[in-house]
Structures are given as C-alpha cells and as structure tokens.
Design a protein around this motif. Structure first.
Motif, PDB file in Angstrom:
ATOM      1  N   ASN A 197       0.875  -1.174   0.000  1.00  0.00           N
ATOM      2  CA  ASN A 197       0.000   0.000   0.000  1.00  0.00           C
ATOM      3  C   ASN A 197       0.909   1.220   0.000  1.00  0.00           C
ATOM      4  O   ASN A 197       1.433   1.603   1.051  1.00  0.00           O
ATOM      5  N   ASP A 217      -9.735  -0.402  -5.002  1.00  0.00           N
ATOM      6  CA  ASP A 217     -10.707  -0.096  -3.955  1.00  0.00           C
ATOM      7  C   ASP A 217     -12.094   0.170  -4.523  1.00  0.00           C
ATOM      8  O   ASP A 217     -13.085   0.121  -3.799  1.00  0.00           O
ATOM      9  N   GLU A 246      -7.410  -5.623   4.862  1.00  0.00           N
ATOM     10  CA  GLU A 246      -7.259  -5.327   3.438  1.00  0.00           C
ATOM     11  C   GLU A 246      -6.003  -5.954   2.867  1.00  0.00           C
ATOM     12  O   GLU A 246      -5.986  -6.386   1.705  1.00  0.00           O
ATOM     13  N   ASP A 247      -4.930  -6.033   3.675  1.00  0.00           N
ATOM     14  CA  ASP A 247      -3.693  -6.658   3.189  1.00  0.00           C
ATOM     15  C   ASP A 247      -3.932  -8.117   2.835  1.00  0.00           C
ATOM     16  O   ASP A 247      -3.444  -8.617   1.811  1.00  0.00           O
ATOM     17  N   HIS A 251      -0.902  -5.000  -5.144  1.00  0.00           N
ATOM     18  CA  HIS A 251      -0.891  -3.560  -4.910  1.00  0.00           C
ATOM     19  C   HIS A 251      -2.304  -3.045  -4.663  1.00  0.00           C
ATOM     20  O   HIS A 251      -3.240  -3.387  -5.404  1.00  0.00           O
ATOM     21  N   ARG A 252      -2.454  -2.229  -3.639  1.00  0.00           N
ATOM     22  CA  ARG A 252      -3.700  -1.485  -3.482  1.00  0.00           C
ATOM     23  C   ARG A 252      -3.641  -0.281  -4.421  1.00  0.00           C
ATOM     24  O   ARG A 252      -2.728   0.539  -4.354  1.00  0.00           O
ATOM     25  N   ASN A 286       0.102   5.364  -5.448  1.00  0.00           N
ATOM     26  CA  ASN A 286      -0.139   3.935  -5.676  1.00  0.00           C
ATOM     27  C   ASN A 286       0.644   3.459  -6.893  1.00  0.00           C
ATOM     28  O   ASN A 286       1.300   2.405  -6.857  1.00  0.00           O
TER      29      ASN A 286
END
Length: 408
Positions: free
Chosen positions: A9, A150, A379-380, A92-93, A129
């Motif tokens: 992130n 997201d 979220e990870d 990757h976020r 990002n």
C-alpha cells in the motif's frame, strides 16, 4: 528460500507492506512493516506478523530514499530477519480503477497507462499507488504484479446508485459514483459468508468506520450502494475529510472567499471532519477522552451521519438482516457503536450492551431481528488472496481457509 506474496500500500511518503508465506497449501501471515517519511527523515518499522513492528536501521543519507529504495529496505529486512524470502508475487492497493476495472488484474504497460488517466479522480492517492507499482516492477521483474482496486467491489451497482443528476455526457465521461473501501468490504463480506452463510446471502449493511469512513449496502454479497461517491470525500464525516457537503458551499468558497482549488482541496481533505468540527483531533480516541464540548459535538455529528446513512441504505435494499462494524472505530469504539444502535428497534436491532462493551463478535441480543457483528477487516490479506488467485499460485478459498497449490 521461502516463497512469499507481498501486499503493498504505497502512499505519498510511505509504503506499508505485509508478507504472506506460501507453504503446505496455505497462505500464512509472515511479517508486516511500514516505511515512513520517504524522501525526508525516513523511518522503518517492521516485525513478524504475530508481534508489533520495531524500529529498523535506515542506512541512507537524508533525502535519498524514494519508493524503490523504501521497497528495498523492506525486502532486505525480509531476507535477513525472516530466514530468506523469494518474492513470487506482489499485490498492490490501487485506489481508483475507474469504470473499467471490476476485478484485480495483472499489471502491464497498457493497464498502467489507463490508470494514469484516473489520477484527476484520486489526486491524493493514485499517483503514489502507481509509484509503488513502478518501484515493485523494477525491484521484482520476474514476480507477478497484481493490481487490486478499492473501487472494483462497487462496480455491481445499478445505474441509479452510480449516477449524478447531471447531463448524461458527464456520466459517459466518468463522472459517477465509484465508491471506495472495496477491499475492506470484500474481505468482511467473505468473512461473514464463513460465519453466517444464510445472513451473508441476505440484506447486509457494513459500516467501515475509521480515519476514512463509509457505509455499504450489500445483497447476496454484492455491493448495491455506498456512501462514498466520485471521490473519497463523500458520505460520512471522517478524521480530516468533510463527508457529504452541499456543492454550493464549494461555489461560495470560490466566489465569495476567493479560495483557490488547492486551498479548497486542503480544507476538505485535511482540515475538516472530526478534526475540523472539534478543533482538537482527528482521532476518535482523543475525542472520547476529552471533556471539551467541541469534542462531543464532533462525535455527535459523526454518530448522526452514520445513523442517517444506515437508515437510507436500509431503504435502498428493503430492510436489513445483518449490520457489520469494521475499521478502527467500528471495531473498538464501543460507545460510538452504542450511540449508533441504541434505539434502532424500528430497524430490528436490539443491542446487547454487555457484548458490545467487550467487543464480542455478535453484539445484538438473541431475539434481535437484525444480527449485529463486529468483524475486524484485513485489506492486506484481501490483496494477498486476490494476488494468489490472479497469479495462479493458489486456488484460494475465502479469507484464511485451506488452499491448494496449482501445478503446471
């Protein structure tokens, strides 16, 4: 060497990471950490997944650490302190996938070029990002790079939940309600499917309450509507973001106060929300501990907006079978949850105050028509699961169940 998936992130001046080991058909938490103040007085904290991160040395002159170097710090630490790691995939976020991406994808030049066109839609997040993606591509040229959005979870919205009452050409140009916190909602939805399969297929409202805050309505595990819109400013008040705002206020600030776009951006994103109302702090814990009336005003406004949005979303999906609280405030602020739910019998909610006070998994009474859960988000982990799925490394079942390694 240990095969590892990294969840990244990347922000403007930080990189957060979590490492997961691929072992015996399972995805096992290995380590986590964060590099802060990239490009300045860089600090690095890291530790095993089961413990708290501790300060690690940064052997670099002031101002020399960029995103690539920050990622190098994390990888060197993993190889040194975690018995050697071979990064086989990186997840990757990415905050904004625009109207195009409804699921995670492998990174390639065409995808990255398209994502750069969404920078105006998320100027405080998207560039950083993508900088993290570029750094990882250079650091791990042989690893699969998976982009997790997201906004993707909300692409199942009907038109009426996505549009604004503007001329249709703006919708066609991408001016629409995208929704955010999708990785969190998807993780919690998967967890609810394990805990209560029947309820998870019904009408569910998830309140992701933290420094960033939103509420989402789901039916059969799919997002139907969300409080966040075109940007991550809309909906609930947050730590420093304003939430719902009459657009006429922005016009007034422009025309009557002479504020620039940059000044208004700073005001709405960084000086508003709990911090702005209280003039004390963006942190709910500090506000709850304060005896200043302004702190009480900020909490009351936050609670009122959460209640209003839950009520509105309940109307959208025709009632509620389950409500889930998640995020830092949602998981830990017992008094906030009690104020939100205290007199919601009209919605079928009957709060168990003792269970709520000890942060139990279910905080509603046994005879409550609507079941209320507290489910920690991760979220990870969601990024790691998506990365394993897309890269073909594991046949992933939802959120922590057994995996089966695929063979060529």
């Amino acid at each position: 060497m240990v095969d590892v998936i990294l969840s990244l992130n990347a922000g403007s001046s930080s990189i957060k990471f979590s490492a997961y080991q691929l072992s015996a058909g399972q995805l096992l938490p290995l380590a986590h950490g964060q590099v802060d103040d990239i490009g300045d007085d860089t600090t690095f904290m890291a530790g095993p997944a089961s413990g708290h991160p501790t300060a690690q040395p940064v052997d670099a002159p002031r101002g020399s650490v960029d995103h690539r170097a920050a990622l190098g710090l994390a990888v060197d630490w993993l190889k040194r302190d975690e018995q050697g790691c071979d990064v086989v995939a990186v997840g990757h976020r990415v905050v904004h996938g625009g109207p195009d991406y409804a699921e995670p994808v492998l990174a390639d030049p065409a995808v990255l070029e398209r994502l750069r066109t969404f920078i105006p839609l998320a100027p405080l997040h998207q560039p950083h990002n993508l900088a993290g993606v570029e750094a990882a591509l250079q650091a791990f040229p042989d690893a699969a790079q998976v982009l997790c959005f997201d906004t993707a979870f909300h692409r199942s919205h009907p038109f009426v939940a996505d549009t604004f009452a503007l001329p249709r050409r703006f919708y066609d140009d991408g001016v629409r309600r995208y929704g955010f916190h999708g990785l969190s909602y998807e993780f919690v939805s998967r967890k609810l499917r394990l805990l209560a399969p029947g309820l998870s297929r019904g009408r569910v409202i998830i309140a992701h309450l933290g420094n960033g805050a939103s509420v989402c309505a789901l039916r059969d595990g799919r997002s139907v509507a969300s409080t966040m819109g075109f940007t991550a400013l809309d909906g609930l008040p947050m730590g420093t973001r304003c939430g719902q705002l009459d657009p006429g206020v922005v016009l007034y600030l422009l025309s009557e106060k002479g504020m620039s776009a940059a000044e208004i951006t700073d005001l709405l994103y960084k000086q508003s929300g709990l911090k702005g109302i209280s003039a004390i702090s963006h942190d709910m814990r500090e506000l709850e501990a304060s005896d200043d009336p302004a702190a009480r005003d900020a909490i009351d406004y936050f609670v009122a907006r959460v209640r209003r949005e839950i009520g509105g979303l309940a109307a959208t999906i025709g009632g509620v079978d389950a409500i889930v609280f998640t995020g830092g405030i949602g998981e830990h602020a017992t008094h906030v949850r009690e104020q939100v739910l205290g007199d919601m019998g009209w919605l079928g909610v009957h709060l168990d105050r003792r269970a709520n006070g000890r942060n139990a998994q279910i905080i509603s009474l046994a005879d409550s028509q609507t079941v209320v859960f507290v489910i920690p988000t991760d979220e990870d982990r969601m990024i790691a699961e998506h990365t394993a799925e897309v890269a073909g490394l594991l046949n992933v079942r939802p959120s922590g169940l057994q995996f089966a390694r695929l063979t060529a």
